[in-house]
Design a protein around this motif. Sequence first.
Motif, PDB file in Angstrom:
ATOM      1  N   LEU A 132       0.822  -1.205   0.000  1.00  0.00           N
ATOM      2  CA  LEU A 132       0.000   0.000   0.000  1.00  0.00           C
ATOM      3  C   LEU A 132       0.864   1.266   0.000  1.00  0.00           C
ATOM      4  CD1 LEU A 132      -2.771  -1.095   2.537  1.00  0.00           C
ATOM      5  CD2 LEU A 132      -2.935  -0.978   0.044  1.00  0.00           C
ATOM      6  N   ILE A 133       1.949   1.226   0.773  1.00  0.00           N
ATOM      7  CA  ILE A 133       2.834   2.402   0.834  1.00  0.00           C
ATOM      8  C   ILE A 133       3.468   2.667  -0.518  1.00  0.00           C
ATOM      9  CG2 ILE A 133       4.979   3.288   1.824  1.00  0.00           C
ATOM     10  CD1 ILE A 133       4.221   1.844   4.434  1.00  0.00           C
ATOM     11  N   GLY A 136       0.982   3.856  -3.102  1.00  0.00           N
ATOM     12  CA  GLY A 136       0.696   5.278  -2.940  1.00  0.00           C
ATOM     13  C   GLY A 136       1.832   6.149  -3.457  1.00  0.00           C
ATOM     14  N   ALA A 140       1.408   8.636  -6.695  1.00  0.00           N
ATOM     15  CA  ALA A 140       1.488  10.052  -6.319  1.00  0.00           C
ATOM     16  C   ALA A 140       2.688  10.760  -6.938  1.00  0.00           C
ATOM     17  CB  ALA A 140       1.532  10.181  -4.793  1.00  0.00           C
TER      18      ALA A 140
END
Length: 425
Positions: A132-133, A136, A140
């Motif tokens: 998930l990190i 992201g 981004a």
Amino acid sequence: MMVSKNLIICVLSIIYVSFIFRFLLCFLKLKQGLLQKAAAIAGVWIVGCTVVFPEDPFNVFGMLVLFAMVLLICFEGSVVRRLSVVLLLYPIIVSVNFVTLDATGIVFFRLTPQTPFWDAALNAFSMLLRDLIWMGIYFAFRKKAAHSIKMMTDRMWLLMDIVCAAAFAGSITLISTISHKDAWLTYPSCLACVVTSLGCIWLAAYIGETIRRDMEMENMKVRQAYYEELEKNQLAVRKLRHDMNNHLGVIGSFLEEKEYDKALAYFKELNITAAARNRKFCENSLVNAVINAKYNLALEKNIDCFVNIELDNLLAMDDVSLCTIFANLLDNAIEAAQKVPDREARRISLKARYTGESLCIEVENSRTGELAESKAGLLTTKPDKENHGYGLRSVRDVVESYGGHMDITPAADAFRVTIWIGSLV
């Protein structure tokens, strides 16, 4: 049951490493060849799965060396740029791996039964957090990463390296010296390390975008000047056509008086004035406009020009970068050539060719006088040195941003700049 748990962890690991690899490709281009690609994937996999424990600096530094070797061997770009990517991404990998592993370890040893089920479940959860990190981070910052690498030069990357290295050194020192029971105290330092790296990526993208906007403004000025000059030339041609009878009468009178030399000279002057000044040097309209404007300026200053350009289908380099190269090189060439006292000796040669993989550009001009040099390179000969002398520097920055080379060869009566940019596909 154990097989299914291991399968889940394996799938999560693949997703995790794939996002690291995809983010890495936003900065660097992978070398061609099956062996390099396989080595790159294996190396990123090993580095991405680095296990970081407190009071154990050897594993961290060993993986740092491995990551640097993988990027140097398997990816393209300057050495500075590839090492800069190491200093940008590796601190994020180490910080994320350490925090997720240590946090789930605390939960396992203090809050859950110490059974194989909970061990596998928390390992899967730790890997899911990493997925998930990095997911992201990738979505981004992927566009910012792609934009920053195009405009950032090696000197700019060195400044980013100092910031990232300082934050990473502090975080690694703290992790390597703190005990297992107090490892959670390093979490703020790890977070700061991640924020620093991402902040450097954002800053690099901001700097690159600022440089790009400035270059676009300069090219818009060049295009505007070109169209204004084209309008002026069309007006001159219309006026010439209007006065054609008078011109023919003058030529006729010279011929009647058998003053053939005067008639020929008048005809040549008339022919030069009437010639169309909007020449087609290449298919790129913006680059063609820039070269046309500089070509006409050179002719006005009695400089003989030779242009041979083959730039069809050059899609790997943007117009802004191309125009920056041609405009600055031709400006410098015109400025130097016009100072030659003998008008017959004034000359400029522009050669450019794109082979499908590499771009070669050579600009040579006649010159007179001495060249001023410093440790940083050639100095401008203009009186206002504070606001001039950035032409060749701008060209070099653009060339370096594409991983190319620029050679300057000054001679007694000539000056040559040669540019080579490979792997433009």
